[in-house]
Design a protein around this motif. Structure first.
Motif, PDB file in Angstrom:
ATOM      1  N   VAL A 245     -14.525  14.014 -10.383  1.00 27.42           N
ATOM      2  CA  VAL A 245     -13.286  14.756 -10.540  1.00 27.42           C
ATOM      3  C   VAL A 245     -12.254  13.908 -11.290  1.00 27.42           C
ATOM      4  CG1 VAL A 245     -11.341  15.767  -9.296  1.00 27.42           C
ATOM      5  CG2 VAL A 245     -13.669  16.223  -8.538  1.00 27.42           C
ATOM      6  N   ASN A 246     -12.237  12.619 -11.034  1.00 30.47           N
ATOM      7  CA  ASN A 246     -11.262  11.756 -11.710  1.00 30.47           C
ATOM      8  C   ASN A 246     -11.426  11.796 -13.226  1.00 30.47           C
ATOM      9  OD1 ASN A 246     -10.046  10.979  -9.340  1.00 30.47           O
ATOM     10  ND2 ASN A 246     -11.193   9.086  -9.138  1.00 30.47           N
ATOM     11  N   HIS A 247     -12.669  11.870 -13.698  1.00 26.56           N
ATOM     12  CA  HIS A 247     -12.891  11.945 -15.148  1.00 26.56           C
ATOM     13  C   HIS A 247     -12.313  13.245 -15.706  1.00 26.56           C
ATOM     14  CE1 HIS A 247     -14.886  11.377 -19.042  1.00 26.56           C
ATOM     15  NE2 HIS A 247     -15.115  12.682 -18.988  1.00 26.56           N
ATOM     16  N   ILE A 248     -12.542  14.348 -15.005  1.00 23.78           N
ATOM     17  CA  ILE A 248     -12.029  15.640 -15.468  1.00 23.78           C
ATOM     18  C   ILE A 248     -10.503  15.629 -15.491  1.00 23.78           C
ATOM     19  CG2 ILE A 248     -11.847  18.090 -14.960  1.00 23.78           C
ATOM     20  CD1 ILE A 248     -14.560  17.535 -15.901  1.00 23.78           C
ATOM     21  N   ILE A 249      -9.901  15.141 -14.430  1.00 23.39           N
ATOM     22  CA  ILE A 249      -8.439  15.139 -14.369  1.00 23.39           C
ATOM     23  C   ILE A 249      -7.842  14.216 -15.437  1.00 23.39           C
ATOM     24  CG2 ILE A 249      -6.476  14.438 -12.947  1.00 23.39           C
ATOM     25  CD1 ILE A 249      -7.943  15.595 -10.542  1.00 23.39           C
ATOM     26  N   THR A 250      -8.510  13.108 -15.710  1.00 23.09           N
ATOM     27  CA  THR A 250      -8.025  12.177 -16.729  1.00 23.09           C
ATOM     28  C   THR A 250      -8.028  12.807 -18.115  1.00 23.09           C
ATOM     29  OG1 THR A 250      -8.740  10.222 -15.485  1.00 23.09           O
ATOM     30  CG2 THR A 250      -8.446   9.963 -17.864  1.00 23.09           C
ATOM     31  N   HIS A 251      -9.102  13.507 -18.450  1.00 24.67           N
ATOM     32  CA  HIS A 251      -9.251  14.040 -19.809  1.00 24.67           C
ATOM     33  C   HIS A 251      -8.839  15.503 -19.921  1.00 24.67           C
ATOM     34  CE1 HIS A 251     -11.221  10.439 -21.391  1.00 24.67           C
ATOM     35  NE2 HIS A 251     -11.794  10.349 -20.211  1.00 24.67           N
ATOM     36  N   GLY A 252      -8.991  16.267 -18.863  1.00 25.04           N
ATOM     37  CA  GLY A 252      -8.583  17.663 -18.852  1.00 25.04           C
ATOM     38  C   GLY A 252      -9.464  18.575 -19.699  1.00 25.04           C
TER      39      GLY A 252
END
Length: 252
Positions: free
Chosen positions: A155-162
């Motif tokens: 999830v952190n990767h998704i939130i970082t890049h959007g």
């Protein structure tokens, strides 16, 4: 905790099937199905019971606040993470696709291997595709391409890049960095669990679904087409499909 992320609008029967796919998951760990719904408001039946390790949350919002599906997904992932801070891994469970009962359990196995290799995402090389021929007969085959719903990612990767502010290639904003930096494990021996579904249109036992990606048009006009054609709103109460066995049992 695993996040089963479903964004939907006017595809009630698809959403019923999607909910059944989630309920059928054999994963023994904790998971949550987060539904971002921009159609007619939906809620679960008052007597709806879930196993202790599964949660379902329906976020009824207005599509008027979004100019693209990417914007809708950005809202959904941030809200889901705020509401369920224990979420670590996400899979994008598109409402019109089909997921076998081992989708999460195999995805988490793959994520375990990926993390050990210093990567933050996993997908099996092969997935299934479901389609119909001109006579209306259903066919399955194994396919390989991006198939974003087959991917498990932190999830952190998704939130970082959007998600990109478009309505077809919105996944590319987080997917491209994974591929460019070799941060995704694509396993040729990975178990196929996604059924990429183009088999609902045109058969006597199916229903018509507007496929945005089929147009290749990433403009707002395509989004308007999706909203105009997606009118299967249900009756305000979301109940799962009774049985998905028909979709789970097939021969190549």
């Amino acid at each position: 905790m695993v996040l089963w992320l479903t964004c939907t609008h006017g595809r009630y029967r698809c959403l019923q099937r999607n909910l059944r796919c989630y309920l059928d998951q054999d994963f023994l760990g904790e998971s949550v199905m987060y539904v971002c719904n921009t159609g007619t408001p939906l809620k679960l039946p008052e007597d709806f019971e879930l196993p202790e390790n599964k949660k379902v949350y329906i976020d009824n919002v207005s599509m008027l606040g979004f100019t693209s599906l990417g914007a809708k997904y950005n809202h959904a992932i941030k809200m889901a993470k705020n509401l369920f801070p224990g979420v670590m891994v996400v899979t994008s469970a598109d409402d019109d696709d089909i997921f076998l009962p081992n989708h999460i359990s195999e995805g988490i196995k793959g994520m375990g291997s990926a993390l050990l290799q210093g990567k933050v995402a996993y997908k099996p090389y092969w997935s299934y595709a479901r389609s119909r021929d001109q006579e209306g007969l259903v066919h399955y085959e194994k396919v390989h391409n991006a198939l974003e719903p087959s991917i498990f990612v932190t999830v952190n990767h998704i939130i970082t890049h959007g998600f990109a502010p478009v309505s077809i290639r919105y996944h590319q904003q987080w997917l491209d960095p994974l591929e460019q930096r070799n941060k995704i494990l694509v396993d040729k021996n990975g178990v196929s669990t996604l059924i990429y579904n183009w088999g609902d249109n045109g058969g006597a036992d199916s229903w018509e679904i507007y496929k945005m990606s089929g147009s290749g048009d990433d403009s707002r006009e395509n989004l308007k087409g999706h909203l105009a054609h997606s009118k299967d709103m249900g009756n305000n109460i979301l109940v799962p499909a009774e049985d998905n066995t028909l979709y789970y049992t097939f021969k190549l």
